[in-house]
Design an enzyme around this catalytic site. Structure first.
Site, PDB file in Angstrom:
ATOM      1  CE1 TYR A  58      -4.282   0.899  -0.442  1.00 28.73           C
ATOM      2  CE2 TYR A  58      -3.727   2.641   1.107  1.00 28.73           C
ATOM      3  CZ  TYR A  58      -4.568   2.100   0.154  1.00 28.73           C
ATOM      4  OH  TYR A  58      -5.712   2.772  -0.192  1.00 28.73           O
ATOM      5  N   GLY A  62       6.733   7.586   1.219  1.00 32.19           N
ATOM      6  CA  GLY A  62       7.776   7.077   2.130  1.00 32.19           C
ATOM      7  C   GLY A  62       8.370   5.777   1.602  1.00 32.19           C
ATOM      8  CG  HIS A  63       6.014   2.188   1.295  1.00 28.59           C
ATOM      9  ND1 HIS A  63       4.737   2.618   1.535  1.00 28.59           N
ATOM     10  CD2 HIS A  63       6.287   1.275   2.252  1.00 28.59           C
ATOM     11  CE1 HIS A  63       4.243   1.971   2.586  1.00 28.59           C
ATOM     12  NE2 HIS A  63       5.171   1.164   3.049  1.00 28.59           N
ATOM     13  CE  LYS A 175       5.107   5.666   9.529  1.00 22.15           C
ATOM     14  NZ  LYS A 175       4.410   4.725  10.453  1.00 22.15           N
ATOM     15  CG  ASP A 176       7.792   1.747  11.472  1.00 21.98           C
ATOM     16  OD1 ASP A 176       6.811   1.694  12.220  1.00 21.98           O
ATOM     17  OD2 ASP A 176       7.703   1.858  10.234  1.00 21.98           O
ATOM     18  CD  GLN A 179      10.034  -2.325  11.308  1.00 23.24           C
ATOM     19  OE1 GLN A 179       9.031  -2.979  11.522  1.00 23.24           O
ATOM     20  NE2 GLN A 179      10.196  -1.646  10.174  1.00 23.24           N
ATOM     21  CB  SER A 211       1.278   5.840   8.353  1.00 24.68           C
ATOM     22  OG  SER A 211       0.688   4.605   8.721  1.00 24.68           O
ATOM     23  CB  SER A 212      -0.092   1.780   4.797  1.00 26.24           C
ATOM     24  OG  SER A 212       1.112   1.726   4.085  1.00 26.24           O
ATOM     25  NE  ARG A 213      -1.663  -0.369  11.208  1.00 25.32           N
ATOM     26  CZ  ARG A 213      -0.529  -1.070  11.300  1.00 25.32           C
ATOM     27  NH1 ARG A 213       0.633  -0.462  11.243  1.00 25.32           N
ATOM     28  NH2 ARG A 213      -0.566  -2.382  11.463  1.00 25.32           N
TER      29      ARG A 213
HETATM   30  O1  PAF Z   1       7.875  -1.825   8.493  1.00 23.28           O
HETATM   31  C1  PAF Z   1       7.187  -2.694   7.925  1.00 23.28           C
HETATM   32  O2  PAF Z   1       6.470  -2.435   6.962  1.00 23.28           O
HETATM   33  C2  PAF Z   1       7.225  -4.130   8.445  1.00 23.28           C
HETATM   34  O3  PAF Z   1       7.317  -4.150   9.832  1.00 23.28           O
HETATM   35  C3  PAF Z   1       8.340  -4.956   7.802  1.00 23.28           C
HETATM   36  C4  PAF Z   1       9.713  -4.418   8.117  1.00 23.28           C
HETATM   37  C5  PAF Z   1       8.142  -5.005   6.291  1.00 23.28           C
HETATM   38  C6  PAF Z   1       8.295  -6.402   8.339  1.00 23.28           C
HETATM   39  O4  PAF Z   1       7.090  -7.010   8.056  1.00 23.28           O
END
Ligand code: PAF
Length: 308
Positions: A58, A62-63, A175-176, A179, A211-213
Site C-alpha cells: 500500500y 515514504g515507501h 518512522k518505525d 523497529q 503511513s499506510s494506516r
Molecule cells: O515496516 C514494515 O512495513 C514491516 O514491519 C516490515 C519491516 C516489512 C516487516 O514485516
C-alpha cells in the site's frame, strides 16, 4: 503463541495478478522463497550486490523513498511485499490492512526494482513454524507494550527475508525507529552479514508522518493528526533551549495535546536512548522522543530526536 494456519499455495488473487501483469513488467514477481533464493544466488555468483527493501505494501511516498534509496545502494533491488501475520496481535488490523498489489507492483517497477517478492503466509511459514527471534529488552517496551508480539514477528520475518535473499544491505524508515533499532541489534547479535540503512520519515505538508494506516482517519481526525508532530517539535525546541528534564518535556507535550489533540488517545509517550531504547530521566545527549496515539481506527506513531 498464536496458531499458524496458512494455506500452502498463494492466494488466487495474487496468482491472478501475476498472470495478468507479469507479461508487461521488466520486474519479476516472485512468490516462492526457493525461487527468490535461486535468483539471488545467481546474482551473487555474478559478483552483483543486492539491496532488500522489506514492505507490507500500500505504497506511499515514504515507501518510494526507501525503494529509490535502495536502488542506488546495490546492483540489484529486491522489494518484498508481505503483510506479515505474525507481527499482528489477535485484535489488530491484519484483515483490514490496506492492500493494492497491482498499484504497488507498478510503483516498484517504476522505481526500478528487479524483483517484487510477494509470498503468501503459506509460502513464508510452515504450518508448524516454531522458531522465533525476539529482542525482549528492546521489543517489550514503547510500541511493544500494547503490541506484545509485534517485534518478535518483525524480527522473525526480516531475518527470514535476509536469509532468503542474502542481501548486502537493507533499507528501513525512521518512522518505525524502534523497529530499525531492534533490527540493528538483531543483526549485530546474530552476526547477520547485512548492513542496515535508515531513511528520514517522509511527511505530508502539514507534518503528518506518511503511513499506510492514515487511510483509517476520518476527515476530522485527519485534520487534528498533524498536532502529534507539532507537540514533538515543541519539545525539541524546549530541549534546544536547555530543558533537560524528561518529566517536564513529556509534560509540555501532554499539555499541548490535551488542548489540540482532543480526538486522540495516548498509547505512550517516552523519551529513551536512541540506540538501546533505555528510558531516560535526564537528557545529556541525543534522546529519542517516541509516541503512539490512537485516533479512531488508526494507531499513529511518530518520533523526534531531542538534542540538548
Ligand atoms: O515496516 C514494515 O512495513 C514491516 O514491519 C516490515 C519491516 C516489512 C516487516 O514485516
Amino acid at each position: 503463541m498464536p496458531r499458524l494456519s496458512f494455506t500452502k499455495t498463494s492466494h488466487p488473487c495474487i496468482r491472478m495478478l501475476s498472470a495478468t501483469i507479469l507479461p508487461y513488467l521488466d520486474m519479476q514477481i516472485i512468490h516462492s522463497p526457493t525461487q527468490l533464493s535461486e535468483q539471488c544466488r545467481t546474482w551473487r555468483k555474478a559478483g552483483e550486490t543486492i539491496c532488500l527493501v522489506p514492505t507490507m505494501g500500500y505504497y506511499h511516498a515514504g515507501h518510494e523513498d526507501l525503494m529509490a534509496h535502495g536502488r542506488r545502494l546495490a546492483d540489484r533491488l529486491v522489494v518484498s511485499l508481505f503483510v506479515n501475520p505474525t507481527q499482528f496481535g489477535p485484535n489488530e488490523d491484519l484483515a483490514a490492512y490496506p492492500r493494492d498489489p497491482a498499484r504497488d507492483a507498478a510503483i516498484a517497477e517504476r522505481i526500478g526494482a528487479d524483483v517484487l517478492y510477494m509470498p503468501t503466509p503459506g509460502d513464508m511459514y510452515a504450518e508448524d513454524h516454531a522458531t522465533w527471534v525476539d529482542v525482549p529488552e528492546m521489543g517489550h517496551q514503547l510500541c511493544g507494550i500494547s503490541r506484545p508480539v509485534h517485534f518478535r514477528g518483525v524480527c522473525t520475518v526480516v531475518l527470514k527475508l535476509f536469509n532468503i535473499t542474502g542481501a548486502d544491505v537493507a533499507v528501513f524508515g525512521e518512522k518505525d525507529w524502534q523497529q530499525q533499532a531492534i533490527l540493528r541489534r538483531m543483526v549485530r547479535d546474530l552476526n547477520v552479514p547485512v548492513r542496515i540503512e535508515t531513511r528520514a520519515t517522509v511527511r505530508e505538508k502539514d507534518g503528518l508522518a506518511l503511513s499506510s494506516r492514515n487511510v483509517y482517519l476520518t476527515p476530522e481526525e485527519r485534520e487534528q493528526a498533524p498536532q502529534i508532530r507539532k507537540a514533538l517539535l515543541l519539545a525539541q525546541k524546549l530541549a534546544q533551549a536547555g530543558e533537560t528534564s524528561v518529566r517536564r518535556l513529556r509534560e509540555s507535550v501532554l499539555v499541548y495535546w490535551a488542548e489540540h489533540l482532543t480526538l486522540g488517545r495516548l498509547d505512550y509517550l517516552s523519551i529513551v536512548d536512541p540506540e538501546n531504547l533505555a528510558p531516560l530521566s535526564e537528557i545529556t545527549g541525543p534522546a529519542l522522543m517516541a509516541c503512539a496515539v490512537r485516533m479512531g481506527k488508526a494507531r499513529l506513531i511518530d518520533n523526534i530526536l531531542l538534542r540538548p
